[in-house]
Scaffold this motif. Structure first.
Motif, short mmCIF file in Angstrom:
data_model
loop_
_atom_site.label_atom_id
_atom_site.label_comp_id
_atom_site.label_asym_id
_atom_site.label_seq_id
_atom_site.Cartn_x
_atom_site.Cartn_y
_atom_site.Cartn_z
N VAL A 79 109.83 8.62 94.67
CA VAL A 79 108.92 7.96 93.35
C VAL A 79 107.76 7.65 94.23
O VAL A 79 107.99 7.01 95.11
CB VAL A 79 109.51 6.35 93.46
N VAL A 80 106.87 7.79 93.62
CA VAL A 80 105.79 8.11 93.82
C VAL A 80 104.86 6.37 92.76
O VAL A 80 104.99 6.32 92.36
CB VAL A 80 104.36 8.71 94.09
N ASN A 81 104.30 5.02 93.68
CA ASN A 81 104.43 3.95 93.22
C ASN A 81 102.59 4.22 93.20
O ASN A 81 102.03 4.44 94.48
CB ASN A 81 104.54 2.63 93.56
N ASP A 82 101.10 4.06 92.36
CA ASP A 82 100.11 5.40 92.06
C ASP A 82 100.01 3.83 92.01
O ASP A 82 99.19 3.86 90.91
CB ASP A 82 99.87 6.43 90.78
N GLY A 83 99.09 3.14 92.92
CA GLY A 83 98.37 1.90 93.00
C GLY A 83 99.10 0.81 92.32
O GLY A 83 97.47 0.68 91.27
N SER A 84 100.16 1.19 91.68
CA SER A 84 100.61 -0.38 90.24
C SER A 84 100.08 -1.62 90.49
O SER A 84 100.52 -1.92 91.57
CB SER A 84 101.55 0.00 90.15
N ARG A 85 99.92 -2.64 89.69
CA ARG A 85 99.20 -3.35 89.58
C ARG A 85 100.48 -4.54 89.62
O ARG A 85 100.05 -5.92 89.96
CB ARG A 85 98.33 -4.07 89.01
N ASP A 86 101.84 -3.66 89.28
CA ASP A 86 102.90 -5.12 89.07
C ASP A 86 103.93 -5.01 90.68
O ASP A 86 103.38 -4.25 91.43
CB ASP A 86 103.12 -5.32 87.65
N GLY A 109 95.97 9.11 90.27
CA GLY A 109 96.90 9.67 88.57
C GLY A 109 98.26 10.67 88.63
O GLY A 109 97.94 11.13 90.35
N LYS A 110 98.11 10.97 87.58
CA LYS A 110 99.62 11.88 88.11
C LYS A 110 99.60 12.84 89.20
O LYS A 110 100.37 13.13 89.93
CB LYS A 110 100.18 11.73 86.55
N ALA A 111 98.35 13.87 88.34
CA ALA A 111 98.27 14.72 89.55
C ALA A 111 98.75 14.42 90.84
O ALA A 111 99.04 15.12 91.76
CB ALA A 111 96.89 15.28 89.25
N GLY A 112 97.44 13.53 91.48
CA GLY A 112 97.08 13.28 93.21
C GLY A 112 98.65 12.41 93.34
O GLY A 112 99.02 13.00 94.23
N PRO A 205 99.22 23.10 94.44
CA PRO A 205 98.20 21.63 93.94
C PRO A 205 97.80 21.28 92.87
O PRO A 205 96.83 22.74 92.47
CB PRO A 205 97.80 21.12 95.44
N MET A 206 97.51 19.89 92.83
CA MET A 206 97.36 20.42 90.88
C MET A 206 95.74 19.47 91.18
O MET A 206 95.65 18.45 92.77
CB MET A 206 98.02 19.27 89.93
N PRO A 207 94.49 20.43 90.75
CA PRO A 207 92.80 18.98 91.28
C PRO A 207 93.35 18.17 90.04
O PRO A 207 94.02 17.80 89.64
CB PRO A 207 92.17 20.12 90.31
N ALA A 208 92.21 16.78 91.26
CA ALA A 208 92.60 15.47 90.40
C ALA A 208 92.35 15.50 89.22
O ALA A 208 91.44 15.99 88.70
CB ALA A 208 91.51 14.19 91.73
N GLY A 209 92.28 14.61 88.50
CA GLY A 209 92.21 13.82 87.53
C GLY A 209 93.32 15.25 86.22
O GLY A 209 92.98 15.59 84.58
N THR A 210 94.12 16.19 86.67
CA THR A 210 94.86 17.28 85.84
C THR A 210 95.69 16.96 84.76
O THR A 210 96.58 15.93 85.62
CB THR A 210 95.49 18.21 86.58
N VAL A 211 95.84 17.41 83.99
CA VAL A 211 95.74 16.20 82.66
C VAL A 211 97.18 16.58 82.42
O VAL A 211 98.32 16.15 82.32
CB VAL A 211 95.64 15.95 81.34
#
Length: 371
Positions: A79-86, A109-112, A205-211
């Motif tokens: 589980v990757v917690n991507d900088g959550s604020r909660d 972001g999700k890709a990262g 690996p995906m480039p940063a910001g890949t949707v």
């Protein structure tokens, strides 16, 4: 004369994208389609869940995955917690040794987040899931069974959408059938983001910001010479959008992501280097072109001489009026056969029309969008 040519050319584009190509795939899949060799295959898997501000549902999603009938010693969940604020990180830390939480200090972001998870994954097979859905019984086993065939590099499950105003209905049933036919022909190039799997060594690996991670991954798999399959008995269940407006914004983001993908993978435009060029061009790229073709057909029918084109103009205007009514009043539209499908068609093509300017105005600082 020019108006007449443009009218029929535009209709040809629309007809190929929504009728000709799906019919062609259905025929070829019946005649030449091939299913992979599946077996009771239970390799070590790493289930990857990237989350941002999901405190209220992350624990339930983790428990849902762990409740699957899959050998406990062959499953880990990252589980990757991507900088959550909660309190997402705290909620995800269940008392289960199979669960590992990776905290990212900043929102990448999700890709990262997915890239980071794969760096530490130990499983032979990577399974990607989202926070919103749940799995049907046996979903994980069904998802990894096709990997018994060495030609299979990636597998998509099937997303089942519940009832609601934003349910894509007929469109989604046709889309799933088309994906299945493409899978049987070895040209499936898009998977369900809610449930798909990949051999770990094939991950790029995906480039940063890949949707569109759910298109980046299968396309890279195909470009690497492997097959992508669709396991229709590996089911993830989702709720429909609460409204067509919500579904519109979701589709707008997805379609804008297709333009981004063309920029990041220009090989897609090369019919020689892209092994699934016909499928990608017909299924994905032309869907971005169709709304422009519809506009050209409307204007051309207004300019072309003769009673036939006057009738065609009137028929188009009447169809758009009915579709607009269905979009604005979905409860009323459900009383009329095919009217909900017309409203969904108008909504999807409106999103496709706006997808190019949306991609050009993309705000890279807003890495997560939830609906």
């Amino acid at each position: 004369m020019i108006a007449i040519v443009l009218f029929w050319l535009s209709l040809g584009i629309v007809g190929h994208a929504y009728v000709g190509y799906p019919v062609l795939m259905a025929m070829l899949a019946r005649w030449r389609g091939r299913d992979p060799l599946c077996g009771d295959h239970v390799p070590a898997i790493s289930v990857v869940l990237a989350v941002h501000d999901e405190e209220t549902r992350v624990a339930a999603r983790i428990r849902d995955v762990l409740a699957q009938d899959y050998p406990a010693d062959q499953l880990e969940m990252l589980v990757v917690n991507d900088g959550s604020r909660d309190g997402t990180s705290r909620a995800a830390r269940l008392d289960d040794p199979r669960v590992k939480v990776i905290d990212l200090d900043t929102n990448q972001g999700k890709a990262g987040a997915l890239n980071r998870a794969v760096e530490v994954a130990r499983g032979e097979i990577l399974v990607f899931v989202d926070a919103r859905q749940s799995f049907a019984p046996g979903a994980l086993r069904a998802l990894v069974a096709p990997f018994a065939d060495p030609s299979v590099g990636g597998v998509s499950g099937e997303l089942v959408i519940g009832s609601g105003q934003g349910n894509p209905g007929l469109y989604w049933r046709m889309e799933k059938r088309l994906r299945h036919d493409e899978a049987r022909l070895g040209c499936l190039h898009g998977v369900s983001g809610a449930i798909h799997a990949l051999r770990r060594e094939l991950f790029v690996p995906m480039p940063a910001g890949t949707v569109l991670d759910d298109m980046w991954t299968p396309l890279q798999t195909l470009l690497g010479g492997h097959r992508v399959w669709m396991a229709r008995d590996a089911i993830a269940v989702d709720q429909a959008s609460s409204s067509l407006a919500e579904e519109f914004h979701r589709k707008l983001r997805t379609l804008a992501g297709n333009w981004q993908l063309v920029q990041r993978l220009p090989v897609l435009l090369n019919p020689v280097a892209n092994p699934v060029f016909l499928a990608w061009f017909s299924h994905k790229f032309l869907r971005l072109v169709v709304p422009w073709a519809l506009l050209v057909a409307l204007v051309a029918s207004a300019c072309a001489p003769g009673p036939f084109y006057r009738f065609a103009l009137g028929a188009q205007l009447l169809a758009y009026a009915g579709a607009a009514l269905a979009w604005a009043r979905p409860a009323l539209a459900r009383r009329v056969p095919l009217l909900p499908a017309a409203g969904m068609f108008l909504m999807l093509n409106s999103a496709a029309l706006l997808s190019l300017p949306a991609s050009l105005a993309w705000d890279g600082s807003r890495l997560w969008r939830k609906h």
